[in-house]
Motif scaffolding. Sequence first.
Motif, PDB file in Angstrom:
ATOM      1  N   MET A 489      42.390  21.466 -35.343  1.00  0.00           N
ATOM      2  CA  MET A 489      43.780  21.174 -34.976  1.00  0.00           C
ATOM      3  C   MET A 489      44.414  22.454 -34.434  1.00  0.00           C
ATOM      4  O   MET A 489      43.914  23.555 -34.665  1.00  0.00           O
ATOM      5  CB  MET A 489      44.575  20.665 -36.181  1.00  0.00           C
ATOM      6  N   PRO A 490      45.508  22.319 -33.692  1.00  0.00           N
ATOM      7  CA  PRO A 490      46.206  23.524 -33.234  1.00  0.00           C
ATOM      8  C   PRO A 490      46.718  24.342 -34.419  1.00  0.00           C
ATOM      9  O   PRO A 490      46.903  23.814 -35.519  1.00  0.00           O
ATOM     10  CB  PRO A 490      47.369  22.958 -32.413  1.00  0.00           C
ATOM     11  N   ARG A 494      51.853  28.452 -36.839  1.00  0.00           N
ATOM     12  CA  ARG A 494      52.004  29.727 -36.120  1.00  0.00           C
ATOM     13  C   ARG A 494      52.731  29.506 -34.795  1.00  0.00           C
ATOM     14  O   ARG A 494      53.581  30.312 -34.395  1.00  0.00           O
ATOM     15  CB  ARG A 494      50.633  30.351 -35.880  1.00  0.00           C
ATOM     16  N   GLU A 495      52.386  28.434 -34.122  1.00  0.00           N
ATOM     17  CA  GLU A 495      53.037  28.099 -32.855  1.00  0.00           C
ATOM     18  C   GLU A 495      54.532  27.879 -33.072  1.00  0.00           C
ATOM     19  O   GLU A 495      55.376  28.414 -32.332  1.00  0.00           O
ATOM     20  CB  GLU A 495      52.371  26.829 -32.319  1.00  0.00           C
ATOM     21  N   PHE A 496      54.877  27.122 -34.101  1.00  0.00           N
ATOM     22  CA  PHE A 496      56.279  26.905 -34.451  1.00  0.00           C
ATOM     23  C   PHE A 496      56.979  28.227 -34.759  1.00  0.00           C
ATOM     24  O   PHE A 496      58.116  28.470 -34.331  1.00  0.00           O
ATOM     25  CB  PHE A 496      56.355  25.961 -35.646  1.00  0.00           C
ATOM     26  N   ALA A 508      54.415  29.647 -23.979  1.00  0.00           N
ATOM     27  CA  ALA A 508      54.163  31.022 -24.411  1.00  0.00           C
ATOM     28  C   ALA A 508      53.761  31.043 -25.885  1.00  0.00           C
ATOM     29  O   ALA A 508      52.892  31.815 -26.300  1.00  0.00           O
ATOM     30  CB  ALA A 508      55.403  31.882 -24.190  1.00  0.00           C
ATOM     31  N   ALA A 509      54.369  30.162 -26.682  1.00  0.00           N
ATOM     32  CA  ALA A 509      54.007  30.065 -28.097  1.00  0.00           C
ATOM     33  C   ALA A 509      52.585  29.551 -28.265  1.00  0.00           C
ATOM     34  O   ALA A 509      51.859  29.988 -29.161  1.00  0.00           O
ATOM     35  CB  ALA A 509      54.991  29.155 -28.828  1.00  0.00           C
ATOM     36  N   LEU A 510      52.172  28.631 -27.396  1.00  0.00           N
ATOM     37  CA  LEU A 510      50.797  28.135 -27.448  1.00  0.00           C
ATOM     38  C   LEU A 510      49.797  29.266 -27.238  1.00  0.00           C
ATOM     39  O   LEU A 510      48.789  29.368 -27.936  1.00  0.00           O
ATOM     40  CB  LEU A 510      50.584  27.068 -26.370  1.00  0.00           C
ATOM     41  N   ASP A 511      50.087  30.125 -26.273  1.00  0.00           N
ATOM     42  CA  ASP A 511      49.183  31.242 -25.981  1.00  0.00           C
ATOM     43  C   ASP A 511      49.123  32.232 -27.138  1.00  0.00           C
ATOM     44  O   ASP A 511      48.083  32.861 -27.376  1.00  0.00           O
ATOM     45  CB  ASP A 511      49.636  31.966 -24.707  1.00  0.00           C
ATOM     46  N   ALA A 512      50.250  32.386 -27.856  1.00  0.00           N
ATOM     47  CA  ALA A 512      50.315  33.383 -28.927  1.00  0.00           C
ATOM     48  C   ALA A 512      49.714  32.877 -30.236  1.00  0.00           C
ATOM     49  O   ALA A 512      49.372  33.670 -31.108  1.00  0.00           O
ATOM     50  CB  ALA A 512      51.771  33.800 -29.165  1.00  0.00           C
ATOM     51  N   ALA A 513      49.587  31.549 -30.376  1.00  0.00           N
ATOM     52  CA  ALA A 513      49.136  30.970 -31.644  1.00  0.00           C
ATOM     53  C   ALA A 513      47.664  30.600 -31.569  1.00  0.00           C
ATOM     54  O   ALA A 513      47.301  29.433 -31.525  1.00  0.00           O
ATOM     55  CB  ALA A 513      49.981  29.746 -31.987  1.00  0.00           C
ATOM     56  N   GLU A 514      46.822  31.609 -31.554  1.00  0.00           N
ATOM     57  CA  GLU A 514      45.385  31.366 -31.422  1.00  0.00           C
ATOM     58  C   GLU A 514      44.627  31.563 -32.736  1.00  0.00           C
ATOM     59  O   GLU A 514      43.492  31.125 -32.868  1.00  0.00           O
ATOM     60  CB  GLU A 514      44.802  32.306 -30.357  1.00  0.00           C
ATOM     61  N   ASP A 515      45.235  32.232 -33.709  1.00  0.00           N
ATOM     62  CA  ASP A 515      44.534  32.538 -34.954  1.00  0.00           C
ATOM     63  C   ASP A 515      44.574  31.355 -35.913  1.00  0.00           C
ATOM     64  O   ASP A 515      45.415  30.459 -35.791  1.00  0.00           O
ATOM     65  CB  ASP A 515      45.174  33.760 -35.622  1.00  0.00           C
ATOM     66  N   PRO A 516      43.683  31.330 -36.895  1.00  0.00           N
ATOM     67  CA  PRO A 516      43.716  30.279 -37.917  1.00  0.00           C
ATOM     68  C   PRO A 516      45.069  30.239 -38.622  1.00  0.00           C
ATOM     69  O   PRO A 516      45.763  31.251 -38.733  1.00  0.00           O
ATOM     70  CB  PRO A 516      42.597  30.696 -38.881  1.00  0.00           C
ATOM     71  N   ILE A 535      37.943  24.932 -47.457  1.00  0.00           N
ATOM     72  CA  ILE A 535      38.743  24.399 -46.358  1.00  0.00           C
ATOM     73  C   ILE A 535      38.536  25.304 -45.146  1.00  0.00           C
ATOM     74  O   ILE A 535      38.801  26.509 -45.206  1.00  0.00           O
ATOM     75  CB  ILE A 535      40.245  24.355 -46.698  1.00  0.00           C
ATOM     76  N   ASP A 536      38.067  24.730 -44.058  1.00  0.00           N
ATOM     77  CA  ASP A 536      37.827  25.475 -42.818  1.00  0.00           C
ATOM     78  C   ASP A 536      38.747  24.968 -41.716  1.00  0.00           C
ATOM     79  O   ASP A 536      38.936  23.756 -41.556  1.00  0.00           O
ATOM     80  CB  ASP A 536      36.373  25.305 -42.360  1.00  0.00           C
ATOM     81  N   HIS A 537      39.291  25.907 -40.941  1.00  0.00           N
ATOM     82  CA  HIS A 537      40.152  25.555 -39.816  1.00  0.00           C
ATOM     83  C   HIS A 537      39.509  26.022 -38.519  1.00  0.00           C
ATOM     84  O   HIS A 537      39.113  27.183 -38.389  1.00  0.00           O
ATOM     85  CB  HIS A 537      41.530  26.202 -39.966  1.00  0.00           C
ATOM     86  N   VAL A 538      39.436  25.086 -37.566  1.00  0.00           N
ATOM     87  CA  VAL A 538      38.997  25.416 -36.213  1.00  0.00           C
ATOM     88  C   VAL A 538      40.222  25.310 -35.311  1.00  0.00           C
ATOM     89  O   VAL A 538      40.646  24.213 -34.949  1.00  0.00           O
ATOM     90  CB  VAL A 538      37.898  24.457 -35.719  1.00  0.00           C
ATOM     91  N   PRO A 539      40.865  26.443 -34.958  1.00  0.00           N
ATOM     92  CA  PRO A 539      42.034  26.370 -34.073  1.00  0.00           C
ATOM     93  C   PRO A 539      41.616  25.865 -32.691  1.00  0.00           C
ATOM     94  O   PRO A 539      40.561  26.243 -32.173  1.00  0.00           O
ATOM     95  CB  PRO A 539      42.533  27.815 -34.004  1.00  0.00           C
ATOM     96  N   VAL A 540      42.447  25.021 -32.095  1.00  0.00           N
ATOM     97  CA  VAL A 540      42.114  24.472 -30.793  1.00  0.00           C
ATOM     98  C   VAL A 540      43.391  24.326 -29.966  1.00  0.00           C
ATOM     99  O   VAL A 540      44.417  23.882 -30.468  1.00  0.00           O
ATOM    100  CB  VAL A 540      41.387  23.110 -30.930  1.00  0.00           C
ATOM    101  N   ASP A 541      43.299  24.736 -28.715  1.00  0.00           N
ATOM    102  CA  ASP A 541      44.410  24.582 -27.772  1.00  0.00           C
ATOM    103  C   ASP A 541      44.257  23.220 -27.106  1.00  0.00           C
ATOM    104  O   ASP A 541      43.337  22.990 -26.327  1.00  0.00           O
ATOM    105  CB  ASP A 541      44.371  25.704 -26.730  1.00  0.00           C
ATOM    106  N   ILE A 542      45.163  22.308 -27.427  1.00  0.00           N
ATOM    107  CA  ILE A 542      45.083  20.956 -26.869  1.00  0.00           C
ATOM    108  C   ILE A 542      46.016  20.768 -25.674  1.00  0.00           C
ATOM    109  O   ILE A 542      46.113  19.673 -25.133  1.00  0.00           O
ATOM    110  CB  ILE A 542      45.394  19.902 -27.945  1.00  0.00           C
TER     111      ILE A 542
END
Length: 758
Positions: A489-490, A494-496, A508-516, A535-542
């Motif tokens: 999931m995104p 962090r994006e918020f 711009a927030a999407l670009d900055a929110a790349e970390d778990p 619990i594992d998170h795979v960050p993804v830019d959708i």
Amino acid sequence: MQISRRGLLAGAAVGGGLLVAWGLWPRDYGVPLTPGRGEWAFGAWLKLARDGVLTVAVPQLEMGQGITTLIPQIVAAEMGADWRQVAVEPAPVSGAYSNLPLAAKWAPLWLPLAPGVADEPGDLVTRRWAGENGFMATADGTSLGAYERPAREAAAAARAMLCMAAAERWGVNYEECEAQGGLVLHGGRQLSFAALAEEAARFDAPDPPPLKPAPYSERPIAVGASQDLAYPRLDLPAKVDGGFQFAGDVRLPGMLYAAIRHGPVGDAVLSGYGSKAGARTLGLRQVVKSRRWIAAVADTWWAAEQALTALRPRWRTENRADSGIIDQRLDEALTKGEASRIATRGEGDRDLGEPTVTYRYEIAPATHATLETASATARVADGRLELWLASQAPAAAKAAAAKAVGLSAADVVLYPMSAGGSFDRRLEHDHAIEAAVIAAEVGAPVQLVWSRWQEMVAGRPRSPLACLASAWTAREDGTPGALRMRVAMPATTREFGERLFGNKTAFAALDAAEDPDPLAFEGALSPYAIPAVAIDHVPVDIGLPTGRMRGNAAGYLAFIVESFIDELAARVGREPLSFRMALLGGDPRLAECLQRAARLAQWDGGARQSGNGLACWRIGNPATGEAVARIACVATARAGEGGVRVSKLSAAVDLGRVVNQDIARQQIEGGLVFGTSLATGSAISFADGLPTESSLGALALPRLADCPDISVEIIAGDGEPADPGEIGAVIAAPAIANALHSATGLRLRRLPLLSEGI
């Protein structure tokens, strides 16, 4: 992390950093309230008038949850005031009303490089940052945790000052006096608060204030019983007769109205529009454009909306949001992406080999569907910006609007308005920026109202996700010994945070929110006594900006975990209630909720085709002393013509100490209906950058005839009061999903349910 004043000064002196120490030193933010004629302020929280009216400041957004009753009730109960003479005033943005629990919780968002120095409400850094930034955000059910104590202290101080004034007249010790029903009493004598207000305001408040031995609480009554309300809602009469003022009700002399069009979801730039056609619209005053939006200003909102239709704005858009692309990116991330471990219990999944069972769950983007769309009124004159706005984060909205028109935050006055629903939608402030820019260019007061279509286009839906839930179970009874969740999931929180605290645009927030994003998984370590959890998170830019929604992490985690637990029980033919009870040895209060909900619903074991399903959840961490809300729910549901039919919801809820039982019940019932809407509808999809749903009617929301019969039992408890607003919203979807499995024999693992048919 606790930092004392003495320790801070000592450390700073050794390092030559007294300026740093001085910068962190807590400050006094004064008395933000302005008394009127015949009125006196008693600290930052209340004013008392010569006519006996007690006005209480409320620093939280009223959006239907009843906070404009709860905080005044706390003051009235502690002070001994007459509820019939209590009034409410929205508090101005001020450090005097800092929401410290929320500031500490969100420290990773505003202090990402060193959140550990501000992860407790009492930390010096937390207090200073929240105070200096006027952080009064309404979110995450923190209102009572943040404001009950300071409201009680303010009321206790005012009560003591009134008693001092009366005692001086009577020649007695003020400690011998008591306050009750708006009167100060001693022996057979009495004086009203009104008669004592002016004299009392001259006394110094005692430090510490003489709090009553115990905070106010109400003992829950039995299901179906009734009783007189000690503190009926203050906002209810005006809401019934239509007099209650929301953000869209503001009217100013000479005010114009603005409608707006936003570009498609993606990297959109306004490339042109038909100015001649729009100019022929009757009542049009001006067109205001920005890089990503265009607005028409007219004598009426309808004229402005019609002008925009005639203007036919054109957009140049790259990377347009598309549901097919979103699902593809989630799938690729889930199966192939690099994951980061967010949370672990015990040994996690170390050296366990292949899991016994793995199931996949999916959640589609969901929109908030507030009744009142984004609305803001702005006036720019004489170097000052005035904003009339409903905001869950007023300080951030004020600062962002000021920056947009080249002013400082000190030159902005924000008048807090109530919201016609929010569900965390009003944590965003795009419309405040737009209204300020439009008003500045037009040179007149302007009210901007987004149409429902624009609310869909420019909203911030709840993040979609895909999850693989795996378990290692005992062969004999299916009990899980280890659980792993891999979630794609995104990094939505962090994006918020980049938007709220960094004032970044959506992309711009999407670009900055790349970390778990650990904050997107609050409560993921469930109350079940499973020894090993990972619990594992795979960050993804959708390619789709996402935001917060009522329930937040618990909203999707409860659906995944409770559906999965039900499936584990079904694999070995175990009854769902007893299967859960065996895993809840570490949380007896949640186990009691399960038993009571089962009795309330006359639980039949979830037999095949019965249409009964159950789920339980908690919000809050009992290990840290945080207030915890617990709930168990039994749903009765079937797949009917046109979708899911939910006929009954029975819930047992433990909120700890209950402050206002009536409001708690309203919030739980409303949350259950909201959760039902997320189970059966509320999804929003995209094609070529635009939503395929354009109205509330397209969201498959439950109508009045669709709402189930709801029974709620509130369990008497002690400890800190938990928020009732989120817990009902998170439990409905998994309970309904499990009920549909009972009714149909089919397992639905995607929200909304039946979104892909049966």
